[in-house]
Write a protein that holds these residues in place. Structure first.
Motif, mmCIF file in Angstrom:
data_model
loop_
_atom_site.group_PDB
_atom_site.id
_atom_site.type_symbol
_atom_site.label_atom_id
_atom_site.label_comp_id
_atom_site.label_asym_id
_atom_site.label_seq_id
_atom_site.Cartn_x
_atom_site.Cartn_y
_atom_site.Cartn_z
ATOM 1 N N SER A 70 0.812 -1.042 -0.266
ATOM 2 C CA SER A 70 -0.072 0.183 -0.188
ATOM 3 C C SER A 70 0.380 1.204 -0.192
ATOM 4 C CB SER A 70 -1.033 0.172 1.593
ATOM 5 O OG SER A 70 -0.108 -0.352 2.426
ATOM 6 N N PHE A 71 0.367 2.375 -0.369
ATOM 7 C CA PHE A 71 1.019 4.089 -0.413
ATOM 8 C C PHE A 71 -0.743 4.544 0.288
ATOM 9 C CE2 PHE A 71 0.998 7.779 -2.642
ATOM 10 C CZ PHE A 71 2.079 8.450 -1.816
ATOM 11 N N GLU A 72 0.405 5.513 1.322
ATOM 12 C CA GLU A 72 -0.251 6.313 2.459
ATOM 13 C C GLU A 72 -1.609 5.430 2.406
ATOM 14 O OE1 GLU A 72 -0.548 9.970 -0.396
ATOM 15 O OE2 GLU A 72 1.279 10.174 0.299
ATOM 16 N N GLY A 73 -1.541 3.903 2.876
ATOM 17 C CA GLY A 73 -3.005 3.123 3.425
ATOM 18 C C GLY A 73 -4.087 3.046 2.263
ATOM 19 N N LYS A 74 -3.614 3.064 0.784
ATOM 20 C CA LYS A 74 -4.106 2.603 -0.258
ATOM 21 C C LYS A 74 -3.226 1.749 -0.760
ATOM 22 C CE LYS A 74 -6.458 7.103 -1.436
ATOM 23 N NZ LYS A 74 -6.812 8.424 -2.081
ATOM 24 N N LYS A 75 -4.371 0.334 -1.059
ATOM 25 C CA LYS A 75 -3.921 -1.001 -2.137
ATOM 26 C C LYS A 75 -3.838 -0.061 -3.596
ATOM 27 C CE LYS A 75 -4.369 -4.964 -1.157
ATOM 28 N NZ LYS A 75 -3.558 -5.723 -0.941
ATOM 29 N N PHE A 76 -2.450 -0.979 -3.669
ATOM 30 C CA PHE A 76 -1.665 -0.123 -4.553
ATOM 31 C C PHE A 76 -2.435 -0.835 -5.430
ATOM 32 C CE2 PHE A 76 2.617 -1.427 -2.764
ATOM 33 C CZ PHE A 76 3.129 0.301 -2.349
ATOM 34 N N ASN A 77 -2.226 -0.199 -7.788
ATOM 35 C CA ASN A 77 -3.244 -0.249 -8.698
ATOM 36 C C ASN A 77 -2.847 -2.560 -9.064
ATOM 37 O OD1 ASN A 77 -4.259 1.591 -8.993
ATOM 38 N ND2 ASN A 77 -2.454 1.902 -9.581
ATOM 39 N N SER A 78 -1.802 -2.500 -9.402
ATOM 40 C CA SER A 78 -1.655 -3.610 -9.194
ATOM 41 C C SER A 78 0.539 -3.504 -10.481
ATOM 42 C CB SER A 78 -2.207 -4.316 -10.595
ATOM 43 O OG SER A 78 -1.681 -3.641 -11.894
#
Length: 176
Positions: free
Chosen positions: A66-74
């Protein structure tokens, strides 16, 4: 052992001199694979939306997801710099048309000492392959989206964002 990804079948394949080609293990649509400075295998996983590490004993751990609490795209492809930082691309191919939590398709740098993930460039359509020049002063990143370019950036010594683009080539290129 030579290892590569069979993305559509969510498995990693292997070749050894003694056994030839065989399935090594099931994964979550891994794509880019590279050895880190310790000789462990790093893999980007589309479906897992993460980077994983496989150590010499075969144990798998998530390096980052994750980045800044959000899951990466792919996560797609990666490069390891001699200082141990892991640089990787994050297009949306693995989302298969579904919306991601992160709107941008970033290129990231992960500091293994602090575990901090930094977006070093955010203006790609579909960032894909990534590699450093031998002296690590330049990073080359392919954009396989509608742009079809390879872009070269000066790598800042202080770990800042990739601001100085040196050149770009109009060509569609997948991995580096």
């Amino acid at each position: 052992r030579l290892v590569w990804s069979d993305i559509p079948n969510s498995r990693q394949m292997q070749w050894t001199a003694g056994d030839g080609i065989s399935e090594w293990r099931k994964v979550e649509a891994s794509n880019g694979n590279l050895l880190d400075l310790n000789g462990d295998l790093l893999s980007c996983q589309h479906a897992g939306r993460n980077l994983i590490r496989t150590n010499a004993d075969g144990e798998i751990s998530v390096v980052t997801d994750s980045f800044e609490g959000k899951k990466f795209n792919s996560p797609n492809d990666l490069a390891v710099k001699s200082d141990g930082t892991i640089w990787f691309t994050d297009p949306t191919y693995g989302l298969r048309g579904k919306p991601g939590e992160i709107k941008e398709r970033n290129v990231y740098r992960l500091d293994p000492a602090t575990k901090k993930v930094t977006a070093v460039r955010s203006d790609f359509d579909m960032p894909n392959g990534i590699a450093f020049s031998p002296d690590e002063k330049i990073v080359y990143i392919s954009d396989t989206g509608s742009l079809g370019k390879i872009r070269a950036f000066e790598v800042p010594a202080d770990g800042a964002a990739l601001d100085k683009m040196l050149f770009e080539i109009d060509v569609r290129c997948d991995g580096m």
